[in-house]
Design an enzyme around this catalytic site. Structure first.
Site, PDB file in Angstrom:
ATOM      1  N   ASP A  34     -12.319  15.807   2.579  1.00  0.00           N
ATOM      2  CA  ASP A  34     -11.984  14.477   2.497  1.00  0.00           C
ATOM      3  C   ASP A  34     -12.246  13.827   1.175  1.00  0.00           C
ATOM      4  N   THR A  37     -11.861   8.064   0.034  1.00  0.00           N
ATOM      5  CA  THR A  37     -11.022   6.713  -0.254  1.00  0.00           C
ATOM      6  C   THR A  37     -11.744   5.775   0.373  1.00  0.00           C
ATOM      7  N   ALA A  83      -5.359  13.889   6.885  1.00  0.00           N
ATOM      8  CA  ALA A  83      -5.958  12.968   5.563  1.00  0.00           C
ATOM      9  C   ALA A  83      -4.274  12.349   5.355  1.00  0.00           C
ATOM     10  N   ALA A  84      -4.383  10.925   5.025  1.00  0.00           N
ATOM     11  CA  ALA A  84      -3.252  10.245   4.605  1.00  0.00           C
ATOM     12  C   ALA A  84      -3.751   8.913   3.993  1.00  0.00           C
ATOM     13  N   THR A 126       3.308  10.199  12.816  1.00  0.00           N
ATOM     14  CA  THR A 126       3.120   8.852  13.490  1.00  0.00           C
ATOM     15  C   THR A 126       4.531   8.417  14.114  1.00  0.00           C
ATOM     16  N   ASP A 127       4.549   7.895  15.259  1.00  0.00           N
ATOM     17  CA  ASP A 127       5.908   7.068  15.807  1.00  0.00           C
ATOM     18  C   ASP A 127       6.545   6.446  14.762  1.00  0.00           C
ATOM     19  N   GLU A 128       5.887   5.767  13.515  1.00  0.00           N
ATOM     20  CA  GLU A 128       6.746   5.106  12.738  1.00  0.00           C
ATOM     21  C   GLU A 128       7.929   5.623  12.020  1.00  0.00           C
ATOM     22  N   TYR A 151       4.989   3.643   3.823  1.00  0.00           N
ATOM     23  CA  TYR A 151       4.094   4.471   4.426  1.00  0.00           C
ATOM     24  C   TYR A 151       4.697   5.337   5.361  1.00  0.00           C
ATOM     25  N   LYS A 155       5.213   9.677   5.427  1.00  0.00           N
ATOM     26  CA  LYS A 155       4.918  10.413   6.603  1.00  0.00           C
ATOM     27  C   LYS A 155       6.209  11.332   7.178  1.00  0.00           C
ATOM     28  N   PRO A 206      -4.974 -13.824  11.010  1.00  0.00           N
ATOM     29  CA  PRO A 206      -3.725 -14.119  10.594  1.00  0.00           C
ATOM     30  C   PRO A 206      -2.454 -13.256  11.381  1.00  0.00           C
ATOM     31  N   ASN A 250       1.729  -8.542  19.826  1.00  0.00           N
ATOM     32  CA  ASN A 250       0.608  -8.596  19.058  1.00  0.00           C
ATOM     33  C   ASN A 250      -0.396 -10.033  19.467  1.00  0.00           C
ATOM     34  N   ARG A 274       5.309  -9.945   7.569  1.00  0.00           N
ATOM     35  CA  ARG A 274       5.095  -8.344   6.374  1.00  0.00           C
ATOM     36  C   ARG A 274       6.662  -8.301   6.448  1.00  0.00           C
ATOM     37  N   HIS A 277       9.340  -5.709   8.376  1.00  0.00           N
ATOM     38  CA  HIS A 277       8.500  -5.490   9.643  1.00  0.00           C
ATOM     39  C   HIS A 277       9.225  -4.761  10.801  1.00  0.00           C
TER      40      HIS A 277
HETATM   41  P1  NAD Z   1      -7.924   6.328   7.896  1.00  0.00           P
HETATM   42  O1  NAD Z   1      -7.084   5.778   6.799  1.00  0.00           O
HETATM   43  O2  NAD Z   1      -8.675   5.931   8.721  1.00  0.00           O
HETATM   44  O3  NAD Z   1      -8.296   8.012   7.241  1.00  0.00           O
HETATM   45  C1  NAD Z   1      -7.737   8.730   6.594  1.00  0.00           C
HETATM   46  C2  NAD Z   1      -8.754   9.583   5.882  1.00  0.00           C
HETATM   47  O4  NAD Z   1      -7.942  10.524   4.984  1.00  0.00           O
HETATM   48  C3  NAD Z   1      -9.885   8.892   4.989  1.00  0.00           C
HETATM   49  O5  NAD Z   1     -11.178   9.558   5.270  1.00  0.00           O
HETATM   50  C4  NAD Z   1      -9.478   9.198   3.747  1.00  0.00           C
HETATM   51  O6  NAD Z   1     -10.555   9.290   2.634  1.00  0.00           O
HETATM   52  C5  NAD Z   1      -8.760  10.376   3.848  1.00  0.00           C
HETATM   53  N1  NAD Z   1      -7.815  10.750   2.418  1.00  0.00           N
HETATM   54  C6  NAD Z   1      -7.131   9.666   2.072  1.00  0.00           C
HETATM   55  N2  NAD Z   1      -6.386  10.431   0.916  1.00  0.00           N
HETATM   56  C7  NAD Z   1      -7.015  11.710   0.698  1.00  0.00           C
HETATM   57  C8  NAD Z   1      -6.614  12.819  -0.036  1.00  0.00           C
HETATM   58  N3  NAD Z   1      -5.878  12.656  -0.889  1.00  0.00           N
HETATM   59  N4  NAD Z   1      -7.385  13.842  -0.049  1.00  0.00           N
HETATM   60  C9  NAD Z   1      -8.303  14.026   0.984  1.00  0.00           C
HETATM   61  N5  NAD Z   1      -8.447  13.079   2.021  1.00  0.00           N
HETATM   62  C10 NAD Z   1      -7.805  11.946   1.859  1.00  0.00           C
HETATM   63  O7  NAD Z   1      -6.269   7.035   8.871  1.00  0.00           O
HETATM   64  P2  NAD Z   1      -6.158   7.025  10.323  1.00  0.00           P
HETATM   65  O8  NAD Z   1      -5.777   5.826  10.944  1.00  0.00           O
HETATM   66  O9  NAD Z   1      -7.464   8.016  10.755  1.00  0.00           O
HETATM   67  O10 NAD Z   1      -5.039   8.192  10.201  1.00  0.00           O
HETATM   68  C11 NAD Z   1      -5.188   9.482  10.315  1.00  0.00           C
HETATM   69  C12 NAD Z   1      -3.895  10.271  10.319  1.00  0.00           C
HETATM   70  O11 NAD Z   1      -3.142   9.922  11.713  1.00  0.00           O
HETATM   71  C13 NAD Z   1      -2.884   9.748   9.401  1.00  0.00           C
HETATM   72  O12 NAD Z   1      -2.089  10.829   8.884  1.00  0.00           O
HETATM   73  C14 NAD Z   1      -1.949   8.922  10.059  1.00  0.00           C
HETATM   74  O13 NAD Z   1      -0.737   8.735   9.555  1.00  0.00           O
HETATM   75  C15 NAD Z   1      -2.034   9.340  11.487  1.00  0.00           C
HETATM   76  N6  NAD Z   1      -1.898   8.267  12.601  1.00  0.00           N
HETATM   77  C16 NAD Z   1      -2.330   7.179  12.513  1.00  0.00           C
HETATM   78  C17 NAD Z   1      -2.277   6.161  13.431  1.00  0.00           C
HETATM   79  C18 NAD Z   1      -3.012   4.917  13.673  1.00  0.00           C
HETATM   80  O14 NAD Z   1      -2.722   4.119  14.705  1.00  0.00           O
HETATM   81  N7  NAD Z   1      -4.291   4.566  12.950  1.00  0.00           N
HETATM   82  C19 NAD Z   1      -1.291   6.449  14.712  1.00  0.00           C
HETATM   83  C20 NAD Z   1      -0.679   7.718  14.538  1.00  0.00           C
HETATM   84  C21 NAD Z   1      -0.888   8.402  13.611  1.00  0.00           C
HETATM   85  O1  DAU Z   2       2.441   3.253  15.071  1.00  0.00           O
HETATM   86  C1  DAU Z   2       1.311   4.130  14.542  1.00  0.00           C
HETATM   87  C2  DAU Z   2       0.901   3.377  13.174  1.00  0.00           C
HETATM   88  O2  DAU Z   2       0.223   2.458  13.482  1.00  0.00           O
HETATM   89  C3  DAU Z   2       0.050   4.557  12.041  1.00  0.00           C
HETATM   90  O3  DAU Z   2       1.051   5.387  11.725  1.00  0.00           O
HETATM   91  C4  DAU Z   2      -0.400   3.737  10.987  1.00  0.00           C
HETATM   92  O4  DAU Z   2      -1.382   4.494  10.314  1.00  0.00           O
HETATM   93  C5  DAU Z   2      -1.291   2.518  11.475  1.00  0.00           C
HETATM   94  O5  DAU Z   2      -1.797   1.929  10.477  1.00  0.00           O
HETATM   95  C6  DAU Z   2      -0.310   1.642  12.521  1.00  0.00           C
HETATM   96  O6  DAU Z   2       0.679   0.824  11.666  1.00  0.00           O
HETATM   97  P1  DAU Z   2       0.695  -0.578  12.275  1.00  0.00           P
HETATM   98  O7  DAU Z   2       1.456  -1.322  10.881  1.00  0.00           O
HETATM   99  O8  DAU Z   2       1.653  -0.688  13.604  1.00  0.00           O
HETATM  100  O9  DAU Z   2      -0.490  -1.386  12.490  1.00  0.00           O
HETATM  101  P2  DAU Z   2      -1.429  -2.612  11.888  1.00  0.00           P
HETATM  102  O10 DAU Z   2      -2.861  -2.491  12.701  1.00  0.00           O
HETATM  103  O11 DAU Z   2      -1.327  -2.643  10.568  1.00  0.00           O
HETATM  104  O12 DAU Z   2      -0.409  -3.690  12.575  1.00  0.00           O
HETATM  105  C7  DAU Z   2      -0.091  -3.710  14.017  1.00  0.00           C
HETATM  106  C8  DAU Z   2       0.634  -5.019  14.280  1.00  0.00           C
HETATM  107  O13 DAU Z   2      -0.068  -6.205  13.976  1.00  0.00           O
HETATM  108  C9  DAU Z   2       1.908  -5.020  13.287  1.00  0.00           C
HETATM  109  O14 DAU Z   2       3.037  -5.745  14.115  1.00  0.00           O
HETATM  110  C10 DAU Z   2       1.501  -5.879  12.241  1.00  0.00           C
HETATM  111  C11 DAU Z   2       0.594  -6.844  12.825  1.00  0.00           C
HETATM  112  N1  DAU Z   2      -0.300  -7.513  12.194  1.00  0.00           N
HETATM  113  C12 DAU Z   2      -1.308  -6.613  11.408  1.00  0.00           C
HETATM  114  C13 DAU Z   2      -2.255  -7.180  10.698  1.00  0.00           C
HETATM  115  C14 DAU Z   2      -3.020  -6.344   9.824  1.00  0.00           C
HETATM  116  C15 DAU Z   2      -0.587  -8.935  11.998  1.00  0.00           C
HETATM  117  O15 DAU Z   2       0.176  -9.772  12.716  1.00  0.00           O
HETATM  118  N2  DAU Z   2      -1.409  -9.385  11.179  1.00  0.00           N
HETATM  119  C16 DAU Z   2      -2.400  -8.619  10.493  1.00  0.00           C
HETATM  120  O16 DAU Z   2      -3.302  -9.201   9.781  1.00  0.00           O
END
Ligand code: NAD
Ligand code: DAU
Length: 337
Positions: A34, A37, A83-84, A126-128, A151, A155, A206, A250, A274, A277
């Site tokens: 890791d 970051t 990692a991402a 991710t589903d995105e 983003y 992916k 927000p 939301n 956003r 969005h």
């Molecule tokens: P996060 O941002 O919390 O963690 C990402 C980690 O990757 C951090 O520890 C960071 O230091 C590390 N990293 C970033 N760049 C790097 C690099 N160049 N080399 C090595 N390490 C690096 O993210 P998360 O929410 O834990 O997501 C993890 C994975 O799951 C991602 O691939 C994301 O796309 C995927 N994902 C996230 C969600 C969600 O809701 N958070 C949903 C579906 C999939």
């Molecule tokens: O669907 C999986 C994805 O979910 C992952 O791949 C991403 O890593 C993860 O960040 C997440 O993406 P979203 O953009 O859906 O998540 P976020 O928490 O940023 O936003 C969730 C929803 O809330 C989205 O519709 C935007 C809205 N939002 C978000 C923030 C931060 C707000 O209305 N206000 C805010 O301040």
């Protein structure tokens, strides 16, 4: 003992995965690479850090020599790639690091993994990548990729690259695509922790646009149980969607958080939307359920209140985070909104 490289294991999902898996299995030898970051935090790994089958290396997945060295030194035969750069809003402010880490970093891992003939390479996606849904329908594994943000496009690029290594070199790859996660250790830039922490601090909440954007929420441990299952039993060359069938606008989540915390809805502030969005995400996870027997075990009602309680009890964890670099991002993102 299986030697597994876990990337991004200091982030939200990766650290929950390592703590979960090392608590139940002693046949996994985990090397966590890791970069630390802004989103990586070794405090998340306190439950695992002293275990003999856990090793941490601070470094960048785009560094070919380092990744090569790790495969050689630890005799890596498996990769679980979390990692991402993961935050959509940050990718809108600046996309370069997203393509560097999420695309080029994945390429480095694949090339080294190919050389060392790994037995399994699991890409956490991710589903995105599927884009946005209207008011009807669900994402299946056959939904065409149609990402809308820097983003999600990074992916999706990584996913098609991973699949190309399966088709071209026969590399044993698998991909999971999960919906929105919530739970402990999530960085407070994401919706749920941001809203909890702002409520605690009596700061404005927000809400982007009309607040009726829909996400499909899953507790992080349910995601990680699915990751374990796909890693153990998934069929190579396949994609598995993961979701808990828990769609919610939301604004409903935000009001639920305020109500649980006994705070006034006057804290809600509608702000500029956003750009680009995605309106709605919703996952069809029948494939992983029918083929691998996965099923989510947490209900949203219980897991969301456990999550709020976790942030209430762990103020020192997030208070250290919301100073410094994060404060600068917060101002850039919201002050002029
Ligand atoms: P996060 O941002 O919390 O963690 C990402 C980690 O990757 C951090 O520890 C960071 O230091 C590390 N990293 C970033 N760049 C790097 C690099 N160049 N080399 C090595 N390490 C690096 O993210 P998360 O929410 O834990 O997501 C993890 C994975 O799951 C991602 O691939 C994301 O796309 C995927 N994902 C996230 C969600 C969600 O809701 N958070 C949903 C579906 C999939
Ligand atoms: O669907 C999986 C994805 O979910 C992952 O791949 C991403 O890593 C993860 O960040 C997440 O993406 P979203 O953009 O859906 O998540 P976020 O928490 O940023 O936003 C969730 C929803 O809330 C989205 O519709 C935007 C809205 N939002 C978000 C923030 C931060 C707000 O209305 N206000 C805010 O301040």
């Amino acid at each position: 003992m299986r030697n597994i490289l876990v990337t991004g294991g200091a982030g939200f999902i990766g650290s929950n995965f390592i703590n979960y898996i090392l608590d139940k299995r002693d046949d996994y030898n985990i090397v966590n690479l890791d970069k630390l970051t802004y989103a990586g935090n070794l405090e998340n790994l306190i439950p695992s850090e002293r275990k003999k089958n856990y090793h941490f290396i601070k470094g960048d997945i785009t560094n070919f020599e380092l990744v090569h060295y790790i495969f050689e030194k630890y005799k890596i035969k498996y990769v679980i790639h979390f990692a991402a750069e993961s935050h959509v809003d940050r990718s809108i402010l600046g996309s370069e690091i997203f393509y560097r880490t999420n695309v080029m970093g994945t390429n480095v891992l694949l090339e080294v993994a190919r050389k060392f003939e790994v037995e399994r390479f699991l890409q956490i996606s991710t589903d995105e990548v599927y884009g946005s849904l209207g008011s009807e329908g669900l994402f299946t594994e056959k939904t065409p990729l149609s990402p809308n943000s820097p983003y999600s496009s990074s992916k999706a690029a990584a996913d098609v690259m991973v699949m190309s290594f399966y088709h071209t070199y026969g590399m044993p790859v698998l991909i999971t695509r999960c919906s929105n996660n919530y739970g402990p250790y999530q960085f407070p830039e994401k919706l749920i922790p941001l809203m909890i922490i702002n409520s605690i601090n009596n700061k404005k909440l927000p809400v982007y646009g009309d607040g009726l954007y829909v996400r499909d929420w899953i507790y992080v441990i349910d995601h990680n149980k699915a990751v374990e299952l796909v890693f153990e039993k998934g069929k190579v060359g396949e994609v598995y969607n993961i979701g808990a069938s828990n769609e919610m606008p939301n604004i409903k989540i935000i009001k639920l958080i305020l109500s649980y915390m006994k705070k006034s809805e006057e804290l809600i502030q509608y702000v500029k939307d956003r750009p680009g969005h995605d309106r709605r995400y919703a996952i069809d996870s029948s494939k992983i359920k029918n083929e691998l027997g996965w099923t989510p075990s947490y209900t949203f009602e219980n897991a969301i209140t456990d999550t709020i309680d976790w942030y209430l009890k762990n103020e020192s964890w997030w208070k250290r985070i919301i100073s410094g670099e994060y404060q600068k991002y917060y101002e850039m993102q919201y002050i002029t909104r």
